[in-house]
Design an enzyme around this catalytic site. Sequence first.
Site, short mmCIF file in Angstrom:
data_model
loop_
_atom_site.label_atom_id
_atom_site.label_comp_id
_atom_site.label_asym_id
_atom_site.label_seq_id
_atom_site.Cartn_x
_atom_site.Cartn_y
_atom_site.Cartn_z
N CYS A 7 1.52 12.89 42.66
CA CYS A 7 2.40 12.54 41.62
C CYS A 7 2.88 14.01 41.23
CB CYS A 7 1.90 11.97 40.38
SG CYS A 7 1.73 10.06 40.81
N HIS A 43 6.41 13.75 34.54
CA HIS A 43 6.00 12.58 35.43
C HIS A 43 5.92 11.48 34.60
CE1 HIS A 43 4.40 10.09 38.31
NE2 HIS A 43 2.99 10.17 37.94
N ASN A 66 6.06 4.19 37.82
CA ASN A 66 5.69 5.41 38.47
C ASN A 66 5.91 5.45 39.96
OD1 ASN A 66 4.02 7.63 39.37
ND2 ASN A 66 2.35 6.87 38.42
N1 COA Z 1 -2.60 -7.28 32.44
C1 COA Z 1 -3.43 -7.96 31.51
N2 COA Z 1 -4.76 -7.33 31.13
C2 COA Z 1 -4.94 -6.41 31.96
C3 COA Z 1 -4.27 -5.71 32.91
C4 COA Z 1 -2.97 -6.21 33.29
N3 COA Z 1 -2.04 -5.65 34.34
N4 COA Z 1 -4.83 -4.55 33.36
C5 COA Z 1 -5.89 -4.56 32.90
N5 COA Z 1 -6.05 -5.40 31.86
C6 COA Z 1 -7.16 -5.79 30.98
C7 COA Z 1 -8.52 -5.22 31.45
O1 COA Z 1 -9.11 -5.98 32.28
C8 COA Z 1 -9.28 -4.93 29.87
O2 COA Z 1 -9.69 -6.30 29.60
P1 COA Z 1 -11.27 -6.47 28.98
O3 COA Z 1 -10.97 -5.49 27.60
O4 COA Z 1 -11.30 -7.81 28.99
O5 COA Z 1 -11.97 -5.81 30.10
C9 COA Z 1 -8.10 -4.70 29.13
O6 COA Z 1 -6.83 -5.08 29.64
C10 COA Z 1 -8.18 -3.23 28.66
O7 COA Z 1 -7.98 -2.58 30.10
P2 COA Z 1 -8.12 -0.99 30.13
O8 COA Z 1 -8.29 -0.46 31.54
O9 COA Z 1 -8.89 -0.22 29.10
O10 COA Z 1 -6.45 -0.61 29.71
P3 COA Z 1 -5.71 0.75 29.31
O11 COA Z 1 -5.29 0.77 27.99
O12 COA Z 1 -6.71 1.88 29.60
O13 COA Z 1 -4.63 0.84 30.34
C11 COA Z 1 -3.93 1.57 32.28
C12 COA Z 1 -5.00 0.65 31.81
C13 COA Z 1 -4.09 1.64 34.03
C14 COA Z 1 -2.43 1.15 32.31
C15 COA Z 1 -3.94 3.15 31.70
O14 COA Z 1 -5.43 3.39 31.92
C16 COA Z 1 -3.21 4.35 32.45
O15 COA Z 1 -2.03 4.35 32.33
N6 COA Z 1 -3.87 5.11 33.52
C17 COA Z 1 -3.19 6.30 33.98
C18 COA Z 1 -2.93 5.68 35.36
C19 COA Z 1 -1.98 6.80 35.91
O16 COA Z 1 -1.34 7.28 35.46
N7 COA Z 1 -1.93 6.68 37.16
C20 COA Z 1 -1.37 7.46 38.19
C21 COA Z 1 -1.64 8.81 38.00
S1 COA Z 1 -0.44 9.89 37.92
#
Ligand code: COA
Length: 327
Positions: free
Chosen positions: A113, A254, A284
């Site tokens: 990225c 980004h 993204n």
């Molecule tokens: N729809 C509904 N629920 C979802 C879900 C979806 N698409 N994805 C995850 N969940 C659930 C999880 O299972 C979890 O449930 P639980 O509490 O029962 O276990 C809950 O939502 C919270 O999940 P969590 O992983 O803590 O969410 P988060 O707030 O950290 O968001 C991301 C997840 C991936 C969106 C976030 O961590 C993120 O954006 N990370 C950076 C990723 C990134 O930028 N990657 C590219 C690198 S440049």
Amino acid sequence: MIKAIISAVTGYVPEEVLSNQDLERIMDTSNEWITTRTGIKERRIMPSDKAVTYIGTRIVQDLLKKSNTNPEEIDMVICATCSGDFIMPDSANSICYQSGLTEAFGFDLNAACSGFLFALHTASQFIRSGTYQKVIVIGAEKMSAYMNYEDRTTSILFGDGGGGVILEASTDSIYGIVDAVLKGDGSGYRYLNIRGGGSLHPLTEESFAAKEHYLYQDGKRIFKRAIRGMYEAIDEVMKRNQLENDDVDWIVPHQANDRILSSVAEHLNYPYEKVMNNIAKFGNTSAGTIPLCLWEYEDQLKKGDGLMLTAFGGGFTWGALFLRWAY
Ligand code: COA
């Protein structure tokens, strides 16, 4: 002194839209969860018979047309991508060939990225040294090829598309790329990767069954690292160049997650409305997000505007680059 200025920008996204509502139909998720946790509402998807070379070729053709540039004037093309058409050869050479850039050579640059940022800084060095006069820098991805649409935590984030710029030599001391900080931490490979198909994990029935050909990430860990990486890199560029928040007219980050963008702005005490943001429409697109933002905000940019580009991605890789808009 020779500086590298951006003299044209464009973007390309495929027509097919994959909305949050579409995702609701194929996995256990909701528009509400995706919108509030990421800011994304839809993303674009490339057709199965077209990939990064197609995106890059469209970008080059449009850049040449827009800037009234002859194909023979382009010396070099860098295509930032982690989803090139083939593992080998690279996409940049195909892009040169397909767009009739007879005098140019090209190469791909993979910093995930952060790719566009790394490519822009690399290209600017070739220009500053006087080696080349006109370079095209592309960030283009077909991330949908690596999405496991059974994995709701990751597949909701990514989309396809990209953009590019013409970078050219200028002796005007005010405009162009001023400074950049690029960083890496190879220990991050285990938290964000596509293992399958590489030389360490060639595609086998076992690797296929283990779904190693899909993008894997530890979202939570990346979330925190991305925020810190971006604001620390920006801070370093600002301190080194005695810049205050008022000197930065736009932050061009980004587009990974809306909450990452607001958090970076908050850490810098920088107004959020001056942070470019089109994540709702495209998600993204990895190396594609920064040029896609520049393209979409082009009409709002004024000659002399200070732009702070920043990115974080697989590797880990991250950084920030400050430039003064030249038109
Ligand atoms: N729809 C509904 N629920 C979802 C879900 C979806 N698409 N994805 C995850 N969940 C659930 C999880 O299972 C979890 O449930 P639980 O509490 O029962 O276990 C809950 O939502 C919270 O999940 P969590 O992983 O803590 O969410 P988060 O707030 O950290 O968001 C991301 C997840 C991936 C969106 C976030 O961590 C993120 O954006 N990370 C950076 C990723 C990134 O930028 N990657 C590219 C690198 S440049």
